[in-house]
Design a protein around this motif. Structure first.
Motif, PDB file in Angstrom:
ATOM      1  N   PHE A 116       0.835  -1.131   0.076  1.00 44.48           N
ATOM      2  CA  PHE A 116      -0.228  -0.079  -0.160  1.00 44.48           C
ATOM      3  C   PHE A 116       0.844   1.433   0.083  1.00 44.48           C
ATOM      4  CE2 PHE A 116      -2.645  -3.290   1.993  1.00 44.48           C
ATOM      5  CZ  PHE A 116      -3.840  -3.399   1.099  1.00 44.48           C
ATOM      6  N   ILE A 117       0.540   2.345  -1.026  1.00 45.99           N
ATOM      7  CA  ILE A 117       1.178   3.551  -1.023  1.00 45.99           C
ATOM      8  C   ILE A 117       0.178   4.424  -1.260  1.00 45.99           C
ATOM      9  CG2 ILE A 117       3.311   2.549  -1.895  1.00 45.99           C
ATOM     10  CD1 ILE A 117       2.481   3.590  -4.605  1.00 45.99           C
ATOM     11  N   GLU A 118       0.609   5.771  -0.647  1.00 47.36           N
ATOM     12  CA  GLU A 118      -0.384   7.010  -1.077  1.00 47.36           C
ATOM     13  C   GLU A 118      -0.184   7.417  -2.366  1.00 47.36           C
ATOM     14  OE1 GLU A 118      -0.954   9.780   2.471  1.00 47.36           O
ATOM     15  OE2 GLU A 118      -0.070  11.149   1.108  1.00 47.36           O
ATOM     16  N   VAL A 119      -1.435   7.491  -2.963  1.00 46.13           N
ATOM     17  CA  VAL A 119      -1.370   8.439  -4.319  1.00 46.13           C
ATOM     18  C   VAL A 119      -2.265   9.356  -4.490  1.00 46.13           C
ATOM     19  CG1 VAL A 119      -0.515   6.019  -5.380  1.00 46.13           C
ATOM     20  CG2 VAL A 119      -3.081   6.322  -5.291  1.00 46.13           C
ATOM     21  N   ASN A 120      -2.247  10.103  -5.586  1.00 45.59           N
ATOM     22  CA  ASN A 120      -3.219  11.105  -5.823  1.00 45.59           C
ATOM     23  C   ASN A 120      -4.527  10.280  -6.744  1.00 45.59           C
ATOM     24  OD1 ASN A 120      -4.348  13.376  -8.039  1.00 45.59           O
ATOM     25  ND2 ASN A 120      -3.519  14.456  -6.101  1.00 45.59           N
ATOM     26  N   LEU A 121      -5.717  10.496  -6.456  1.00 43.18           N
ATOM     27  CA  LEU A 121      -6.600   9.757  -7.089  1.00 43.18           C
ATOM     28  C   LEU A 121      -6.891  10.342  -8.733  1.00 43.18           C
ATOM     29  CD1 LEU A 121      -9.297   8.472  -4.551  1.00 43.18           C
ATOM     30  CD2 LEU A 121      -7.691   7.183  -5.722  1.00 43.18           C
ATOM     31  N   VAL A 155      -4.855   5.508  -0.021  1.00 44.16           N
ATOM     32  CA  VAL A 155      -3.609   4.618   0.300  1.00 44.16           C
ATOM     33  C   VAL A 155      -4.146   3.052  -0.157  1.00 44.16           C
ATOM     34  CG1 VAL A 155      -2.275   3.337   1.966  1.00 44.16           C
ATOM     35  CG2 VAL A 155      -2.966   5.633   2.524  1.00 44.16           C
ATOM     36  N   LEU A 156      -3.393   2.815  -1.275  1.00 38.23           N
ATOM     37  CA  LEU A 156      -3.890   1.383  -1.909  1.00 38.23           C
ATOM     38  C   LEU A 156      -2.634   0.904  -2.550  1.00 38.23           C
ATOM     39  CD1 LEU A 156      -3.948   2.552  -5.014  1.00 38.23           C
ATOM     40  CD2 LEU A 156      -6.222   3.289  -4.421  1.00 38.23           C
ATOM     41  N   ASP A 157      -3.099  -0.449  -3.026  1.00 39.03           N
ATOM     42  CA  ASP A 157      -1.978  -1.067  -3.792  1.00 39.03           C
ATOM     43  C   ASP A 157      -2.299  -0.764  -5.160  1.00 39.03           C
ATOM     44  OD1 ASP A 157      -0.832  -3.110  -5.506  1.00 39.03           O
ATOM     45  OD2 ASP A 157      -0.203  -4.357  -3.592  1.00 39.03           O
ATOM     46  N   THR A 158      -1.335   0.068  -5.852  1.00 38.97           N
ATOM     47  CA  THR A 158      -1.526   0.370  -7.202  1.00 38.97           C
ATOM     48  C   THR A 158      -1.205  -0.686  -8.285  1.00 38.97           C
ATOM     49  OG1 THR A 158       0.910   1.085  -7.440  1.00 38.97           O
ATOM     50  CG2 THR A 158      -0.517   2.877  -6.609  1.00 38.97           C
ATOM     51  N   ASN A 159      -0.666  -1.733  -8.245  1.00 41.19           N
ATOM     52  CA  ASN A 159      -0.447  -2.776  -8.948  1.00 41.19           C
ATOM     53  C   ASN A 159      -1.880  -3.395  -9.198  1.00 41.19           C
ATOM     54  OD1 ASN A 159       2.176  -2.476  -9.531  1.00 41.19           O
ATOM     55  ND2 ASN A 159       2.920  -3.792  -7.767  1.00 41.19           N
ATOM     56  N   PHE A 160      -2.399  -3.890  -8.091  1.00 39.43           N
ATOM     57  CA  PHE A 160      -3.742  -4.556  -8.206  1.00 39.43           C
ATOM     58  C   PHE A 160      -4.814  -3.645  -8.461  1.00 39.43           C
ATOM     59  CE2 PHE A 160      -1.514  -7.460  -5.063  1.00 39.43           C
ATOM     60  CZ  PHE A 160      -1.690  -8.671  -5.970  1.00 39.43           C
TER      61      PHE A 160
END
Length: 275
Positions: A116-121, A155-160
């Motif tokens: 899990f990483i923090e990303v801009n939606l 905060v989510l898993d960008t690959n999945f």
């Protein structure tokens, strides 16, 4: 009094042991069922894959031999291009199917680890829109809508997440000839909800399909590449492993809505937030 206290403690200890033992027996049975399910998937795949791949492999071999055995150079360039196109089509069919089945086996056999990483939606959804435009027909537009701030982070898993979104967008692109594909995302129940809707009839019934019965069919290769049975099953598996919910609704008039939700930490959700 001491004996009574000791007796009560022994009874309490015995009851605790019973429930602990019952709990772990249930876990063991669950793991056994999952292992059996995984082995069933592998066995069915091994039994059927050679038969399912034989036709396209024979076709590729036949087309290749026709080109290689042409010694007097009488074959026209248009004929060569046609054979090469057929080879490319059959090869892609096999690669796509095996890739999807490999993905499915990962979710059925083991519990994947998430990073899990923090990303801009806003940026993330814009990247999905760009990828979707590359696979849609000329008369199809792709839009992204939201009530959230453009600075909202999750905060989510960008690959999945990418895997999940591209399966849904590919499914939409396969069923729409003109009109809009709309990606909507927002915050709901302390989590992220994403909806992909489009003007076209989807295949919601495939969500309830038995993957093992499907894999036992002789034409599973052709059906797998002309339907969304594996892709939708993968989507549902990803969301459920994240503790969320996934569903499709085709009850609308000539419209399909696919939605998923999973618990997710989100920040700066309001539009009045200044970055």
């Amino acid at each position: 009094m001491v004996l009574l206290t000791l007796l009560v403690l022994l009874i309490a200890f015995g009851i605790s042991i019973y429930f602990v033992r019952r709990h772990y027996l249930q876990l063991l049975k669950k793991e056994i069922r999952r292992a059996q399910k995984s082995e069933q998937l592998k066995s069915v795949f091994i039994d059927n894959i050679s038969r399912s791949l034989r036709s396209p492999l024979n076709a590729i071999l036949g087309y290749s031999n026709m080109i290689l055995e042409e010694k007097d150079e009488t074959m026209q360039p248009a004929q060569v291009r046609e054979l090469a196109t057929n080879i490319s089509s059959d090869t892609k069919q096999m690669v796509d199917f095996v890739s999807q089945l490999y993905e499915m086996s990962k979710f059925e056999g083991i519990t994947p680890s998430f990073t899990f990483i923090e990303v801009n939606l806003t940026e993330l959804m814009a990247s999905y829109r760009r990828e979707a435009l590359n696979i849609t027909k000329p008369d199809v537009t792709v839009r992204v809508t939201t009530d959230l701030s453009p600075h909202c982070r999750a905060v989510l898993d960008t690959n999945f997440m990418h895997q999940l979104m591209m399966h849904l967008l590919t499914n939409a692109a396969n069923h729409i000839t003109d009109g809009d594909i709309v990606i909507n995302y927002g915050q709901e129940r302390k989590g992220l909800k994403v909806t992909v809707s489009y003007t076209g009839i989807g295949q919601a019934e495939l969500l309830g399909a038995d993957i093992y019965s499907f894999l036992q069919k002789e034409d599973m290769l052709q059906q797998g590449n002309h339907s969304s049975v594996l892709g939708l099953s993968i989507c549902r598996a990803i969301v459920e492993m994240l503790g969320g919910e996934f569903y499709m609704d085709t009850a609308y008039d000539k419209k399909t809505v696919a939605s998923f939700w999973f618990p997710c930490e989100m920040k700066d959700t309001h539009k009045n937030v200044i970055a």
